[in-house]
Design a protein around this motif. Structure first.
Motif, PDB file in Angstrom:
ATOM      1  N   SER A  74      16.129  20.399  -0.282  1.00 19.87           N
ATOM      2  CA  SER A  74      17.426  19.979   0.236  1.00 19.87           C
ATOM      3  C   SER A  74      18.286  19.376  -0.876  1.00 19.87           C
ATOM      4  N   TRP A  75      17.692  18.492  -1.684  1.00 15.26           N
ATOM      5  CA  TRP A  75      18.438  17.888  -2.789  1.00 15.26           C
ATOM      6  C   TRP A  75      18.766  18.926  -3.849  1.00 15.26           C
ATOM      7  N   ARG A  76      17.836  19.850  -4.111  1.00 18.21           N
ATOM      8  CA  ARG A  76      18.090  20.892  -5.105  1.00 18.21           C
ATOM      9  C   ARG A  76      19.295  21.723  -4.674  1.00 18.21           C
ATOM     10  N   ALA A  77      19.346  22.104  -3.402  1.00 20.66           N
ATOM     11  CA  ALA A  77      20.480  22.887  -2.899  1.00 20.66           C
ATOM     12  C   ALA A  77      21.776  22.092  -3.014  1.00 20.66           C
ATOM     13  N   GLU A  78      21.715  20.814  -2.699  1.00 21.33           N
ATOM     14  CA  GLU A  78      22.899  19.953  -2.794  1.00 21.33           C
ATOM     15  C   GLU A  78      23.390  19.877  -4.239  1.00 21.33           C
ATOM     16  N   LEU A  79      22.460  19.671  -5.169  1.00 24.55           N
ATOM     17  CA  LEU A  79      22.837  19.542  -6.568  1.00 24.55           C
ATOM     18  C   LEU A  79      23.304  20.876  -7.164  1.00 24.55           C
ATOM     19  N   MET A  80      22.688  21.975  -6.731  1.00 24.07           N
ATOM     20  CA  MET A  80      23.099  23.291  -7.233  1.00 24.07           C
ATOM     21  C   MET A  80      24.527  23.627  -6.797  1.00 24.07           C
ATOM     22  N   GLY A  81      24.946  23.112  -5.655  1.00 23.86           N
ATOM     23  CA  GLY A  81      26.288  23.369  -5.158  1.00 23.86           C
ATOM     24  C   GLY A  81      27.302  22.329  -5.604  1.00 23.86           C
ATOM     25  N   SER A  82      26.918  21.468  -6.520  1.00 21.22           N
ATOM     26  CA  SER A  82      27.786  20.363  -6.934  1.00 21.22           C
ATOM     27  C   SER A  82      28.800  20.754  -7.994  1.00 21.22           C
ATOM     28  N   ARG A  83      29.931  20.107  -7.889  1.00 20.80           N
ATOM     29  CA  ARG A  83      30.915  20.082  -8.974  1.00 20.80           C
ATOM     30  C   ARG A  83      30.752  18.719  -9.621  1.00 20.80           C
ATOM     31  N   ALA A  84      31.112  18.594 -10.880  1.00 18.81           N
ATOM     32  CA  ALA A  84      30.866  17.338 -11.582  1.00 18.81           C
ATOM     33  C   ALA A  84      32.075  16.876 -12.380  1.00 18.81           C
ATOM     34  N   ARG A  85      32.076  15.594 -12.622  1.00 17.97           N
ATOM     35  CA  ARG A  85      33.075  14.939 -13.481  1.00 17.97           C
ATOM     36  C   ARG A  85      32.319  13.855 -14.210  1.00 17.97           C
ATOM     37  N   ALA A  86      32.595  13.666 -15.491  1.00 13.52           N
ATOM     38  CA  ALA A  86      31.917  12.641 -16.270  1.00 13.52           C
ATOM     39  C   ALA A  86      32.944  11.794 -17.009  1.00 13.52           C
ATOM     40  N   TRP A  87      32.631  10.518 -17.151  1.00 14.18           N
ATOM     41  CA  TRP A  87      33.464   9.600 -17.909  1.00 14.18           C
ATOM     42  C   TRP A  87      32.738   9.255 -19.194  1.00 14.18           C
ATOM     43  N   ALA A  88      33.504   9.087 -20.265  1.00 18.07           N
ATOM     44  CA  ALA A  88      32.964   8.983 -21.617  1.00 18.07           C
ATOM     45  C   ALA A  88      32.565   7.557 -22.007  1.00 18.07           C
ATOM     46  N   TYR A  89      31.815   7.498 -23.092  1.00 16.08           N
ATOM     47  CA  TYR A  89      31.409   6.247 -23.707  1.00 16.08           C
ATOM     48  C   TYR A  89      32.636   5.410 -24.011  1.00 16.08           C
ATOM     49  N   PRO A  90      32.644   4.132 -23.856  1.00 15.95           N
ATOM     50  CA  PRO A  90      31.502   3.254 -23.623  1.00 15.95           C
ATOM     51  C   PRO A  90      31.191   2.999 -22.145  1.00 15.95           C
ATOM     52  N   ASP A  91      32.057   3.455 -21.277  1.00 14.57           N
ATOM     53  CA  ASP A  91      31.867   3.199 -19.840  1.00 14.57           C
ATOM     54  C   ASP A  91      31.444   4.492 -19.156  1.00 14.57           C
TER      55      ASP A  91
END
Length: 170
Positions: A74-91
């Motif tokens: 269930s988690w694998r399916a959820e993560l496979m269908g995810s879109r992502a955004r990341a914030w950079a160092y230092p925060d």
């Protein structure tokens, strides 16, 4: 340096999450709001995560289960269908938007948001989730996408196994 969210005026991000959970804001609008936080303002996302976890703990909700969580698949399916955004160092922080859940994480804490419920993540999975966010973001713009897809799959499998121990929120 202080940010508007942390100054206390605010909580526009927290207000948006709570409005979504009350059904007053569409999910897409919440995702756009969160995604619109500039990459150098990860402290705003970290502050939001802290505020949400504090609310969950204040409401005495159980942040994690004892092995009776959603399954690995269930988690694998959820993560496979995810879109992502990341914030950079230092925060450093990350956002995963799956078909059913929204995950906000930094390297120390995280929160799973679903409709009208929320749960804090155990610290042991937060680092992996931040790496997953960064990997997905890299994969979206990488020249060698096939190699990064393998790395993404490995991180998803590792993270979904850890997340399977979290009590589901409905």
């Amino acid at each position: 340096m202080t940010t508007p969210f942390l100054d206390g005026e605010a909580g526009p991000l927290l207000d948006a999450v709570l409005a979504w959970q009350r059904g007053e804001l569409p999910r897409d609008t919440l995702v756009q709001t969160l995604s619109g936080v500039p990459t150098d303002q990860g402290a705003d996302i970290q502050g939001l995560i802290g505020a949400l976890c504090q609310r969950v703990q204040s409401a005495s909700a159980s942040p994690s289960g004892s092995g009776q969580g959603e399954g690995v698949d269930s988690w694998r399916a959820e993560l496979m269908g995810s879109r992502a955004r990341a914030w950079a160092y230092p925060d450093i922080a990350g956002l995963l938007v799956g078909p059913e859940v929204i995950l906000l994480v930094d390297s120390r804490e995280g929160v799973v948001l679903r409709g009208d419920a929320a749960a804090c993540l155990p610290a042991s999975v937060c680092g992996s989730l931040v790496l997953l966010c960064q990997t997905i973001v890299m994969a979206q713009s990488a020249v060698d996408a096939q190699e990064l897809q393998k790395l993404q799959q490995q991180r998803i499998e590792s993270t979904s196994t850890s997340l399977s121990e979290i009590k589901p929120i409905r």
